[in-house]
Design a protein around this motif. Structure first.
Motif, short mmCIF file in Angstrom:
data_model
loop_
_atom_site.label_atom_id
_atom_site.label_comp_id
_atom_site.label_asym_id
_atom_site.label_seq_id
_atom_site.Cartn_x
_atom_site.Cartn_y
_atom_site.Cartn_z
N LEU A 169 44.48 55.59 30.71
CA LEU A 169 45.37 55.16 31.77
C LEU A 169 44.58 54.48 32.89
CD1 LEU A 169 48.18 55.07 33.15
CD2 LEU A 169 47.63 57.32 34.10
N TYR A 170 43.48 55.09 33.28
CA TYR A 170 42.64 54.51 34.33
C TYR A 170 42.12 53.14 33.92
CZ TYR A 170 38.52 53.70 37.21
OH TYR A 170 37.59 53.13 38.02
N PHE A 171 41.64 53.00 32.69
CA PHE A 171 41.10 51.73 32.25
C PHE A 171 42.19 50.65 32.21
CE2 PHE A 171 37.86 54.46 29.91
CZ PHE A 171 36.93 54.33 30.92
N TYR A 172 43.39 51.02 31.79
CA TYR A 172 44.48 50.04 31.78
C TYR A 172 44.89 49.65 33.20
CZ TYR A 172 44.96 50.80 26.77
OH TYR A 172 44.73 50.86 25.43
N LEU A 173 44.86 50.60 34.12
CA LEU A 173 45.18 50.26 35.52
C LEU A 173 44.13 49.31 36.11
CD1 LEU A 173 46.41 53.69 36.93
CD2 LEU A 173 47.77 51.63 36.54
N VAL A 174 42.86 49.56 35.82
CA VAL A 174 41.80 48.68 36.31
C VAL A 174 41.97 47.28 35.70
CG1 VAL A 174 39.31 48.25 36.26
CG2 VAL A 174 40.17 50.52 36.82
N ALA A 175 42.30 47.24 34.41
CA ALA A 175 42.53 45.94 33.76
C ALA A 175 43.70 45.21 34.42
CB ALA A 175 42.80 46.13 32.27
N GLY A 176 44.75 45.94 34.76
CA GLY A 176 45.90 45.33 35.43
C GLY A 176 45.54 44.81 36.81
N LEU A 177 44.76 45.58 37.58
CA LEU A 177 44.33 45.12 38.90
C LEU A 177 43.41 43.91 38.80
CD1 LEU A 177 43.73 48.53 40.71
CD2 LEU A 177 45.57 46.88 41.13
N ALA A 178 42.52 43.91 37.82
CA ALA A 178 41.65 42.74 37.62
C ALA A 178 42.48 41.53 37.22
CB ALA A 178 40.59 43.05 36.56
N GLY A 179 43.51 41.73 36.40
CA GLY A 179 44.41 40.64 36.03
C GLY A 179 45.16 40.09 37.24
N LEU A 180 45.60 40.99 38.11
CA LEU A 180 46.24 40.56 39.35
C LEU A 180 45.27 39.76 40.22
CD1 LEU A 180 48.70 40.68 41.30
CD2 LEU A 180 47.72 42.81 42.19
N ASN A 181 44.02 40.22 40.26
CA ASN A 181 43.00 39.50 41.01
C ASN A 181 42.76 38.11 40.43
OD1 ASN A 181 41.07 39.05 42.94
ND2 ASN A 181 39.58 40.48 42.11
N VAL A 182 42.78 38.00 39.11
CA VAL A 182 42.64 36.69 38.46
C VAL A 182 43.77 35.76 38.91
CG1 VAL A 182 42.80 35.48 36.24
CG2 VAL A 182 41.34 37.49 36.45
N CYS A 183 44.99 36.28 38.94
CA CYS A 183 46.14 35.46 39.37
C CYS A 183 45.99 35.02 40.82
CB CYS A 183 47.44 36.24 39.18
SG CYS A 183 47.85 36.57 37.47
N ILE A 184 45.56 35.92 41.69
CA ILE A 184 45.41 35.59 43.11
C ILE A 184 44.31 34.55 43.30
CG2 ILE A 184 44.68 36.51 45.36
CD1 ILE A 184 46.14 39.13 44.54
N ILE A 185 43.15 34.76 42.66
CA ILE A 185 42.06 33.80 42.79
C ILE A 185 42.45 32.46 42.18
CG2 ILE A 185 39.67 33.29 42.14
CD1 ILE A 185 39.12 36.29 42.32
N GLY A 186 43.17 32.48 41.07
CA GLY A 186 43.65 31.24 40.47
C GLY A 186 44.58 30.49 41.40
N LEU A 187 45.46 31.21 42.08
CA LEU A 187 46.37 30.59 43.05
C LEU A 187 45.59 30.00 44.22
CD1 LEU A 187 49.27 30.03 44.04
CD2 LEU A 187 49.18 32.27 45.16
N ILE A 188 44.62 30.75 44.74
CA ILE A 188 43.80 30.23 45.84
C ILE A 188 43.05 28.99 45.39
CG2 ILE A 188 41.79 30.72 47.30
CD1 ILE A 188 42.73 33.65 47.39
N TYR A 189 42.52 29.02 44.17
CA TYR A 189 41.79 27.86 43.65
C TYR A 189 42.70 26.64 43.53
CZ TYR A 189 39.01 24.87 40.64
OH TYR A 189 38.33 23.81 40.12
N ALA A 190 43.91 26.85 43.01
CA ALA A 190 44.86 25.74 42.87
C ALA A 190 45.24 25.17 44.24
CB ALA A 190 46.11 26.20 42.11
N LEU A 191 45.48 26.05 45.21
CA LEU A 191 45.81 25.58 46.56
C LEU A 191 44.63 24.84 47.21
CD1 LEU A 191 47.84 28.64 47.88
CD2 LEU A 191 48.72 26.40 47.18
N GLU A 192 43.41 25.34 46.98
CA GLU A 192 42.25 24.67 47.53
C GLU A 192 42.07 23.29 46.89
OE1 GLU A 192 37.49 25.31 48.10
OE2 GLU A 192 38.41 25.61 46.15
N ARG A 193 42.24 23.19 45.59
CA ARG A 193 42.12 21.90 44.89
C ARG A 193 43.18 20.93 45.41
NH1 ARG A 193 37.43 21.64 43.96
NH2 ARG A 193 38.14 19.65 44.61
N ARG A 194 44.37 21.44 45.64
CA ARG A 194 45.45 20.59 46.16
C ARG A 194 45.10 20.06 47.55
NH1 ARG A 194 51.40 22.98 47.25
NH2 ARG A 194 52.10 21.31 48.60
#
Length: 186
Positions: free
Chosen positions: A133-158
């Protein structure tokens, strides 16, 4: 070095890939260390004997080493990413609360994980599956972080592309005026 055209990677992209790797690592970790009945082994492990090589332990060490590498990469490029996104003048406003939050989560996460796994183990679950359960939660939080950083990157590129277009337009407006002035002087 990170923004060098020769290497072609920014701090944000490096952090994005490190967080993606963290997400994958922690999502796969329970399948490596889990029990055959509760985990998803790709290859059935051999029956344990006293002198047998432990594939689960070997896989755990390899995967946790990779997780340590991605953590180190993320930690190292976080300052460069902060400068890239917010500028060096605003870095103190971002890094102080960020590292404070990081410290609190870094202390509370493992403690909560251990207590939760202990409770699940006392309820009859194997230790390997209790930590899943802990490992899946960490994976989910890292996935959320990927989405946030991807959004920031897209906004910065724009924003960068808009600045380039604006600069190109201003140069285009200045050039006809220069050519007209040069024709009149000759």
């Amino acid at each position: 070095l990170m923004d060098s055209p020769r290497f072609g990677a920014s701090a944000m992209l490096i952090r994005l890939f490190a967080q993606f790797a963290t997400c994958v690592i922690f999502a796969v970790l329970p399948t490596v260390v889990g029990e055959p009945r509760g985990g998803l082994y790709f290859v059935e492990p051999p029956a344990p004997t006293d002198d047998a090589f432990s594939w689960s332990l070997f896989g755990f060490v390899v995967i946790k080493s990779a997780a340590g590498l991605t953590f180190a990469v993320s930690a190292v490029v976080s300052g460069a990413m902060g400068v890239q996104v917010f500028g060096s003048a605003n870095l103190r406003y971002i890094m102080v609360p960020g590292w404070l939050s990081f410290g609190i989560a870094g202390a509370a996460g493992p403690i909560t994980s251990y207590l939760t796994a202990q409770r699940r183990a006392y309820d009859g679950m194997s230790f390997a599956n209790a930590y899943s359960l802990y490992f899946y939660l960490v994976a989910g939080l890292a996935g959320l972080n990927v989405c946030i950083i991807g959004l920031i990157y897209a906004l910065e590129r724009r924003a960068v592309n808009a600045e380039i277009a604006k600069h190109s337009e201003s140069l285009a407006r200045e050039r006809p005026a220069e050519t007209t002035t040069n024709k009149n002087t000759h």
